[in-house]
Design a protein around this motif. Structure first.
Motif, PDB file in Angstrom:
ATOM      1  N   PHE A 105       4.142  -2.107 -10.346  1.00 50.24           N
ATOM      2  CA  PHE A 105       4.522  -2.547 -11.955  1.00 50.24           C
ATOM      3  C   PHE A 105       4.585  -2.430 -13.104  1.00 50.24           C
ATOM      4  O   PHE A 105       5.423  -1.901 -13.891  1.00 50.24           O
ATOM      5  CB  PHE A 105       4.359  -3.942 -11.590  1.00 50.24           C
ATOM      6  N   VAL A 106       2.531  -1.618 -13.241  1.00 53.63           N
ATOM      7  CA  VAL A 106       2.048  -1.431 -14.591  1.00 53.63           C
ATOM      8  C   VAL A 106       1.615  -0.028 -14.391  1.00 53.63           C
ATOM      9  O   VAL A 106       0.013   0.436 -14.967  1.00 53.63           O
ATOM     10  CB  VAL A 106       0.723  -2.918 -14.828  1.00 53.63           C
ATOM     11  N   SER A 107       1.464   0.573 -13.181  1.00 56.67           N
ATOM     12  CA  SER A 107       1.281   2.191 -13.284  1.00 56.67           C
ATOM     13  C   SER A 107       1.302   2.069 -13.794  1.00 56.67           C
ATOM     14  O   SER A 107       0.209   3.490 -14.086  1.00 56.67           O
ATOM     15  CB  SER A 107       1.824   2.712 -11.251  1.00 56.67           C
ATOM     16  N   GLU A 108       2.290   2.638 -14.676  1.00 59.79           N
ATOM     17  CA  GLU A 108       2.093   3.548 -16.300  1.00 59.79           C
ATOM     18  C   GLU A 108       1.302   2.911 -17.240  1.00 59.79           C
ATOM     19  O   GLU A 108       1.420   4.121 -18.192  1.00 59.79           O
ATOM     20  CB  GLU A 108       4.043   3.821 -16.589  1.00 59.79           C
ATOM     21  N   TYR A 128      -2.671  -9.780   2.353  1.00 62.21           N
ATOM     22  CA  TYR A 128      -1.257  -8.588   1.350  1.00 62.21           C
ATOM     23  C   TYR A 128      -3.381  -7.454   0.612  1.00 62.21           C
ATOM     24  O   TYR A 128      -3.720  -7.943   0.271  1.00 62.21           O
ATOM     25  CB  TYR A 128      -1.111  -9.379   0.513  1.00 62.21           C
ATOM     26  N   ARG A 129      -2.723  -6.094   1.181  1.00 55.35           N
ATOM     27  CA  ARG A 129      -3.445  -5.386   0.084  1.00 55.35           C
ATOM     28  C   ARG A 129      -2.652  -5.208  -0.823  1.00 55.35           C
ATOM     29  O   ARG A 129      -1.706  -4.751  -1.309  1.00 55.35           O
ATOM     30  CB  ARG A 129      -3.305  -4.141   0.463  1.00 55.35           C
ATOM     31  N   LEU A 130      -3.957  -5.759  -2.471  1.00 55.94           N
ATOM     32  CA  LEU A 130      -3.162  -5.191  -3.692  1.00 55.94           C
ATOM     33  C   LEU A 130      -3.782  -3.790  -3.766  1.00 55.94           C
ATOM     34  O   LEU A 130      -5.788  -3.567  -3.961  1.00 55.94           O
ATOM     35  CB  LEU A 130      -3.863  -5.961  -4.376  1.00 55.94           C
ATOM     36  N   ALA A 131      -2.899  -2.484  -4.923  1.00 61.86           N
ATOM     37  CA  ALA A 131      -3.641  -1.438  -5.274  1.00 61.86           C
ATOM     38  C   ALA A 131      -3.295  -1.329  -6.594  1.00 61.86           C
ATOM     39  O   ALA A 131      -2.625  -2.345  -7.661  1.00 61.86           O
ATOM     40  CB  ALA A 131      -2.715  -0.070  -4.515  1.00 61.86           C
ATOM     41  N   HIS A 132      -3.812  -0.371  -6.686  1.00 64.19           N
ATOM     42  CA  HIS A 132      -4.398  -0.184  -8.532  1.00 64.19           C
ATOM     43  C   HIS A 132      -2.915  -0.310  -9.135  1.00 64.19           C
ATOM     44  O   HIS A 132      -1.930   0.395  -8.558  1.00 64.19           O
ATOM     45  CB  HIS A 132      -4.914   1.362  -9.051  1.00 64.19           C
ATOM     46  N   GLY A 133      -2.790  -1.006 -10.284  1.00 66.82           N
ATOM     47  CA  GLY A 133      -0.990  -0.812 -10.965  1.00 66.82           C
ATOM     48  C   GLY A 133      -0.436  -1.854 -10.630  1.00 66.82           C
ATOM     49  O   GLY A 133       0.746  -2.156 -10.559  1.00 66.82           O
ATOM     50  N   ASP A 134      -0.433  -3.036  -9.470  1.00 66.23           N
ATOM     51  CA  ASP A 134       0.219  -4.220  -8.474  1.00 66.23           C
ATOM     52  C   ASP A 134       0.153  -5.919  -8.786  1.00 66.23           C
ATOM     53  O   ASP A 134      -0.942  -4.977  -9.642  1.00 66.23           O
ATOM     54  CB  ASP A 134      -0.241  -4.413  -7.115  1.00 66.23           C
ATOM     55  N   VAL A 135       0.951  -5.965  -9.622  1.00 63.75           N
ATOM     56  CA  VAL A 135       0.904  -7.754 -10.099  1.00 63.75           C
ATOM     57  C   VAL A 135       1.345  -8.330  -8.983  1.00 63.75           C
ATOM     58  O   VAL A 135       2.289  -8.211  -7.895  1.00 63.75           O
ATOM     59  CB  VAL A 135       1.554  -7.569 -11.514  1.00 63.75           C
ATOM     60  N   ALA A 136       0.307  -9.758  -8.877  1.00 60.58           N
ATOM     61  CA  ALA A 136       1.567 -10.792  -8.061  1.00 60.58           C
ATOM     62  C   ALA A 136       1.212 -11.745  -8.854  1.00 60.58           C
ATOM     63  O   ALA A 136       1.235 -11.800 -10.394  1.00 60.58           O
ATOM     64  CB  ALA A 136      -0.259 -11.132  -7.281  1.00 60.58           C
ATOM     65  N   VAL A 137       2.576 -12.800  -8.339  1.00 65.93           N
ATOM     66  CA  VAL A 137       3.261 -13.704  -9.308  1.00 65.93           C
ATOM     67  C   VAL A 137       2.854 -15.158  -8.529  1.00 65.93           C
ATOM     68  O   VAL A 137       3.899 -14.301  -7.377  1.00 65.93           O
ATOM     69  CB  VAL A 137       4.332 -13.321 -10.751  1.00 65.93           C
TER      70      VAL A 137
END
Length: 212
Positions: A24-27, A167-176
Motif C-alpha cells: 500500500f505504501v511502497s511508493e 501472516y508475512r508483512l513486507a516492506h510497504g505493507d499496511v495492516a488495518v
C-alpha cells in the motif's frame, strides 16, 4: 492530497474488519522513513519498561497529540515525552494522510489519527500477544505500517486463548483492523536476521491510532 501510491495494493481480508494491504505504501516508503527519522531526532528511540519492570525489546518513540508510554505506573497515553517533559513531535502530515487512506480502503472512512507509535525492531526482537485497549475510542481502527525487514504478524481473536494466525508483512505493507476485530490479540514473532536496503538491519513499524 492525491493518492499516496500509483499502483493498486493486494487486499487480503484476515478477519471481520481486519485487512492486510500489501504494498500500500511502497511508493512512499522512503518519505515515511525520512519523516520517522526526523521524529526520532526530536524524541529519540528508547526501550520503555513494563509496569512489572521488564525492559521492552522493541525501541519506541511517538509523535502526534499524545504518545503511548509504559512505566511503573502502567500503560497509558500522555501529551508529553516523559524523558524531556516536552510535547511529542507533531505528526507528519504524510502519516496522517496514509492512515486516512488505508483506513478508508479497509472500510473505515473518516479516520483521523492523533497518535503514532514508531517501533524499531532489531533481529530477535518480538512483540508479545496483546490487545490495544488504552485508546478512549475503540470504534476507531488501528493502522499499522511495515517498513524494512519483513515480519511475521500474529493475529488472533478477542480472547487470548484463540490461536493466532501467521501472516508475512513486507516492506510497504499496511495492516488495518477495527470493528469486530478491534480488540483482537496480535503480536510480532521474533524478527529474523537480515538486511534491508532502506533500513539496514531493522524493521520500522508505524502504528497510527485515535488515542484521545
Amino acid at each position: 492530497m492525491d493518492d499516496l501510491f500509483d499502483g493498486q495494493p493486494r487486499e487480503e481480508r484476515i478477519a471481520p474488519g481486519a485487512w492486510l494491504l500489501h504494498g500500500f505504501v511502497s511508493e512512499i516508503a522512503d518519505t515515511l522513513l525520512d519523516a520517522a527519522r526526523q521524529v526520532a531526532v526530536q524524541a529519540p528511540f528508547r526501550h520503555m519498561l513494563t509496569p512489572g519492570g521488564h525492559r521492552m525489546s522493541a525501541a519506541m518513540t511517538n509523535c502526534g497529540t499524545a504518545g503511548w508510554v509504559s512505566d511503573a505506573h502502567g500503560y497509558r497515553y500522555q501529551r508529553t515525552d516523559p524523558d524531556t517533559g516536552k510535547p511529542w513531535p507533531s505528526m507528519p502530515e504524510v502519516f496522517r494522510q496514509l492512515a486516512k487512506q488505508a483506513a478508508a480502503t479497509a472500510g473505515f472512512p473518516d479516520f483521523i489519527p492523533d497518535a503514532c507509535l514508531i517501533n524499531r525492531y532489531q533481529p530477535g526482537t518480538r512483540l508479545s500477544l496483546h490487545q490495544d485497549r488504552n485508546e478512549r475510542d475503540i470504534n476507531a481502527p488501528i493502522v499499522s505500517v511495515s517498513l524494512g525487514l519483513p515480519a511475521i504478524f500474529l493475529f488472533g481473536g478477542n480472547r487470548r486463548s484463540n490461536k493466532p494466525q501467521r501472516y508475512r508483512l513486507a516492506h510497504g505493507d499496511v495492516a488495518v483492523w477495527g470493528g469486530p476485530s478491534r480488540l483482537a490479540y496480535h503480536g510480532v514473532a521474533p524478527i529474523a536476521n537480515g538486511h534491508h536496503p532502506a533500513t539496514g538491519e531493522c524493521r520500522i513499524n508505524l502504528t497510527l491510532r485515535k488515542a484521545l
